[in-house]
Scaffold this active site. Structure first.
Site, PDB file in Angstrom:
ATOM      1  N   GLN A  11     -19.569 -10.846  17.560  1.00 19.94           N
ATOM      2  CA  GLN A  11     -18.464 -11.116  17.160  1.00 19.94           C
ATOM      3  C   GLN A  11     -16.900  -9.737  17.198  1.00 19.94           C
ATOM      4  O   GLN A  11     -16.355  -9.915  17.898  1.00 19.94           O
ATOM      5  CB  GLN A  11     -18.409 -10.983  15.465  1.00 19.94           C
ATOM      6  CG  GLN A  11     -19.382 -11.748  14.772  1.00 19.94           C
ATOM      7  CD  GLN A  11     -19.288 -12.194  13.450  1.00 19.94           C
ATOM      8  OE1 GLN A  11     -18.356 -12.922  12.723  1.00 19.94           O
ATOM      9  NE2 GLN A  11     -20.748 -12.175  13.319  1.00 19.94           N
ATOM     10  N   ASP A  37     -28.859  -4.464  29.019  1.00 23.88           N
ATOM     11  CA  ASP A  37     -29.441  -4.577  28.296  1.00 23.88           C
ATOM     12  C   ASP A  37     -30.109  -3.420  27.385  1.00 23.88           C
ATOM     13  O   ASP A  37     -30.817  -2.108  28.485  1.00 23.88           O
ATOM     14  CB  ASP A  37     -30.520  -5.385  29.080  1.00 23.88           C
ATOM     15  CG  ASP A  37     -31.860  -5.294  27.864  1.00 23.88           C
ATOM     16  OD1 ASP A  37     -32.470  -4.975  26.464  1.00 23.88           O
ATOM     17  OD2 ASP A  37     -32.873  -6.228  28.299  1.00 23.88           O
ATOM     18  N   ASP A 103     -23.606  -1.993   5.177  1.00 19.15           N
ATOM     19  CA  ASP A 103     -24.276  -2.086   3.921  1.00 19.15           C
ATOM     20  C   ASP A 103     -25.546  -2.187   3.009  1.00 19.15           C
ATOM     21  O   ASP A 103     -25.887  -1.667   2.458  1.00 19.15           O
ATOM     22  CB  ASP A 103     -22.712  -2.982   2.926  1.00 19.15           C
ATOM     23  CG  ASP A 103     -22.888  -4.155   3.463  1.00 19.15           C
ATOM     24  OD1 ASP A 103     -22.958  -4.905   4.879  1.00 19.15           O
ATOM     25  OD2 ASP A 103     -22.969  -5.495   2.562  1.00 19.15           O
ATOM     26  N   TYR A 126     -34.194  -5.276   8.409  1.00 19.56           N
ATOM     27  CA  TYR A 126     -32.845  -5.183   9.618  1.00 19.56           C
ATOM     28  C   TYR A 126     -32.115  -4.170   9.157  1.00 19.56           C
ATOM     29  O   TYR A 126     -31.607  -3.121   9.772  1.00 19.56           O
ATOM     30  CB  TYR A 126     -32.171  -6.276   9.170  1.00 19.56           C
ATOM     31  CG  TYR A 126     -30.941  -6.181   9.357  1.00 19.56           C
ATOM     32  CD1 TYR A 126     -30.071  -6.121  11.172  1.00 19.56           C
ATOM     33  CD2 TYR A 126     -29.207  -5.660   8.350  1.00 19.56           C
ATOM     34  CE1 TYR A 126     -29.049  -5.747  11.356  1.00 19.56           C
ATOM     35  CE2 TYR A 126     -28.296  -5.774   9.006  1.00 19.56           C
ATOM     36  CZ  TYR A 126     -27.908  -6.120  10.245  1.00 19.56           C
ATOM     37  OH  TYR A 126     -26.564  -5.265  10.937  1.00 19.56           O
TER      38      TYR A 126
HETATM   39  N1  LIG Z   1     -22.645  -9.287  10.986  1.00 19.15           N
HETATM   40  C1  LIG Z   1     -22.407  -9.108  10.323  1.00 19.15           C
HETATM   41  O1  LIG Z   1     -21.889  -9.771   8.768  1.00 19.15           O
HETATM   42  C2  LIG Z   1     -22.734  -7.089  10.132  1.00 19.15           C
HETATM   43  C3  LIG Z   1     -22.663  -6.894   8.889  1.00 19.15           C
HETATM   44  C4  LIG Z   1     -22.832  -5.485   9.162  1.00 19.15           C
HETATM   45  C5  LIG Z   1     -22.720  -4.639  10.555  1.00 19.15           C
HETATM   46  N2  LIG Z   1     -22.372  -5.110  11.412  1.00 19.15           N
HETATM   47  C6  LIG Z   1     -23.114  -4.959  12.836  1.00 19.15           C
HETATM   48  O2  LIG Z   1     -22.371  -4.729  13.450  1.00 19.15           O
HETATM   49  C7  LIG Z   1     -22.997  -4.349  14.760  1.00 19.15           C
HETATM   50  C8  LIG Z   1     -21.560  -6.023  15.728  1.00 19.15           C
HETATM   51  O3  LIG Z   1     -22.700  -6.990  13.949  1.00 19.15           O
HETATM   52  P1  LIG Z   1     -21.959  -8.090  15.066  1.00 19.15           P
HETATM   53  O4  LIG Z   1     -21.969  -9.373  13.899  1.00 19.15           O
HETATM   54  O5  LIG Z   1     -20.923  -8.798  16.399  1.00 19.15           O
HETATM   55  O6  LIG Z   1     -23.330  -8.579  15.864  1.00 19.15           O
HETATM   56  P2  LIG Z   1     -23.648 -10.040  16.824  1.00 19.15           P
HETATM   57  O7  LIG Z   1     -22.379 -10.934  16.891  1.00 19.15           O
HETATM   58  O8  LIG Z   1     -24.343 -10.990  16.233  1.00 19.15           O
HETATM   59  O9  LIG Z   1     -23.488  -9.353  18.112  1.00 19.15           O
HETATM   60  C9  LIG Z   1     -24.479  -8.417  18.645  1.00 19.15           C
HETATM   61  C10 LIG Z   1     -24.696  -8.437  20.420  1.00 19.15           C
HETATM   62  O10 LIG Z   1     -25.687  -7.438  20.668  1.00 19.15           O
HETATM   63  C11 LIG Z   1     -25.817  -8.757  21.481  1.00 19.15           C
HETATM   64  N3  LIG Z   1     -27.558  -8.194  21.794  1.00 19.15           N
HETATM   65  C12 LIG Z   1     -28.662  -8.169  20.884  1.00 19.15           C
HETATM   66  N4  LIG Z   1     -29.512  -7.894  21.731  1.00 19.15           N
HETATM   67  C13 LIG Z   1     -28.831  -6.636  23.010  1.00 19.15           C
HETATM   68  C14 LIG Z   1     -29.574  -6.043  24.040  1.00 19.15           C
HETATM   69  N5  LIG Z   1     -30.585  -6.143  23.920  1.00 19.15           N
HETATM   70  N6  LIG Z   1     -29.035  -5.662  25.012  1.00 19.15           N
HETATM   71  C15 LIG Z   1     -27.270  -5.771  24.851  1.00 19.15           C
HETATM   72  N7  LIG Z   1     -26.824  -6.725  24.079  1.00 19.15           N
HETATM   73  C16 LIG Z   1     -27.138  -6.779  22.832  1.00 19.15           C
HETATM   74  C17 LIG Z   1     -25.978  -9.855  21.547  1.00 19.15           C
HETATM   75  O11 LIG Z   1     -26.460 -10.467  22.440  1.00 19.15           O
HETATM   76  P3  LIG Z   1     -27.406 -11.793  22.302  1.00 19.15           P
HETATM   77  O12 LIG Z   1     -26.075 -13.258  21.867  1.00 19.15           O
HETATM   78  O13 LIG Z   1     -27.448 -12.500  23.984  1.00 19.15           O
HETATM   79  O14 LIG Z   1     -28.467 -12.002  21.527  1.00 19.15           O
HETATM   80  C18 LIG Z   1     -25.044 -10.174  20.853  1.00 19.15           C
HETATM   81  O15 LIG Z   1     -23.761 -10.745  21.954  1.00 19.15           O
HETATM   82  C19 LIG Z   1     -23.368  -4.613  14.874  1.00 19.15           C
HETATM   83  O16 LIG Z   1     -24.460  -3.658  15.354  1.00 19.15           O
HETATM   84  C20 LIG Z   1     -24.629  -4.974  13.124  1.00 19.15           C
HETATM   85  O17 LIG Z   1     -25.566  -4.667  13.438  1.00 19.15           O
HETATM   86  C21 LIG Z   1     -22.634  -6.191  11.504  1.00 19.15           C
END
Ligand SMILES: NC(=O)c1ccc[n+]([C@@H]2O[C@H](COP(=O)([O-])OP(=O)(O)OC[C@H]3O[C@@H](n4cnc5c(N)ncnc54)[C@H](OP(=O)(O)O)[C@@H]3O)[C@@H](O)[C@H]2O)c1
Length: 284
Positions: A11, A37, A103, A126
């Site tokens: 996202q 990766d 959070d 997580y």
């Molecule tokens: N989503 C939430 O509500 C939320 C809330 C608070 C904080 N965050 C943090 O904000 C950040 C971004 O979140 P997001 O919602 O954008 O996450 P997301 O949509 O789940 O995207 C995460 C990306 O990381 C990739 N990924 C996973 N393993 C990997 C690896 N080994 N090497 C390279 N890429 C890899 C995934 O690829 P694949 O699709 O191939 O798995 C995916 O494209 C994260 O650190 C998350 O913890 C998210």
């Protein structure tokens, strides 16, 4: 400035990609799991050796909160160990590392917005893996900023907003919890804030944590209601408590983030969550 974005098909990464054209002074290297990766320490080191990187925005994450409970090792590998590899490589290259956290590092027993200085006490695998990732970054990167954010959604990827719209197209009634309170955050607002602030960070910035979410407070029930109302969908939303809809992972009941620090240090304006939701829904 040459900026490496990891996990750029998620996202936040996709929002950064769609904003890139508005930042002509930045040159972006967008990578995904296939091209870099982040759990492969050697590949990370080689990547940094091959090209000059001034800044790294680590959007890679194992973000399946429930899945992580059964996938502890992998969650820790992606969210903590890999963050350490990236931090070390960025440190050696003299690059600024922007890292994302959550959070969910808090236990949610509080009843006032969490500041950056409040003690973390994650309730889930997580949350624990993300907290360990923060420590890896604080310890290994020489220049680093950690953004703690909450309840991310976007027109890209999978998220609560998309899931509510899908369920509303299949059912007449949805049950959504009203005893988990936080703030939805449009990933585009977070992406724009990160890109805007890059030149404002002092050159020697290290281990600074900043909370960033949209403005305001909501329960998941309120969020679902707002999504359906703004889309003009008539599906009924029934408020339930978490105990009536147990999930695999425990989540904080209260995880509102206090954003006074980022607003004071950089004078930014943070959009209200309903305004950002309306903007996002016009793109869905
Ligand atoms: N989503 C939430 O509500 C939320 C809330 C608070 C904080 N965050 C943090 O904000 C950040 C971004 O979140 P997001 O919602 O954008 O996450 P997301 O949509 O789940 O995207 C995460 C990306 O990381 C990739 N990924 C996973 N393993 C990997 C690896 N080994 N090497 C390279 N890429 C890899 C995934 O690829 P694949 O699709 O191939 O798995 C995916 O494209 C994260 O650190 C998350 O913890 C998210």
């Amino acid at each position: 400035m040459q900026i490496l974005v990891t996990g750029s098909r998620g996202q936040l990464g996709m929002e950064l990609q769609s904003l890139a054209e508005h930042y002509p002074d930045y040159r972006f290297l967008f990578t995904d799991r296939t091209s870099l990766d982040v759990t492969d320490g050697e590949a990370v080191r080689k990547f940094f050796k091959k090209q000059r990187i001034d800044c790294l925005i680590n959007c890679a994450g194992h973000t399946g909160v429930d899945q992580a409970e059964a996938d502890v090792e992998n969650a820790h590998l992606v969210n903590a160990k890999a963050a350490g590899y990236l931090a070390e490589a960025a440190g050696k290259a003299g690059a600024l590392m922007i890292h994302l956290s959550t959070d969910y590092v808090f236990d949610g027993k509080g009843c006032r917005p969490y500041t950056e200085g409040d003690s973390a006490n994650p309730r889930s695998v997580y949350g624990k893996s993300k907290l360990d990732g923060e420590l890896e970054v604080l310890f290994n990167a020489k220049r680093s900023v950690i953004f703690r954010t909450s309840w991310l959604y976007s027109s890209y990827g999978t998220n609560f907003l998309k899931s509510i719209l899908k369920q509303a197209s299949e059912k007449n009634e949805l049950k959504v919890v009203f005893d988990q309170v936080g703030t939805p955050t449009y990933a585009r607002d977070l992406a724009r804030t990160i890109l805007d602030l890059l030149p404002a960070f002092p050159p020697r910035i290290r281990g600074e944590i900043y909370n960033y979410s949209n403005e305001g407070v909501a329960s998941w029930y309120d969020f679902a209601r707002a999504i359906l109302e703004m889309k003009g969908l008539s599906c009924k939303v029934v408020p339930v408590v978490t105990a009536e809809m147990p999930a695999v992972a425990a989540r904080p009941h209260y995880s509102v983030l206090d954003k006074r620090r980022i607003k004071k240090d950089f004078g930014i304006r943070v959009p209200y969550w309903r305004d950002s939701l309306a903007e996002c829904l016009s793109a869905v």
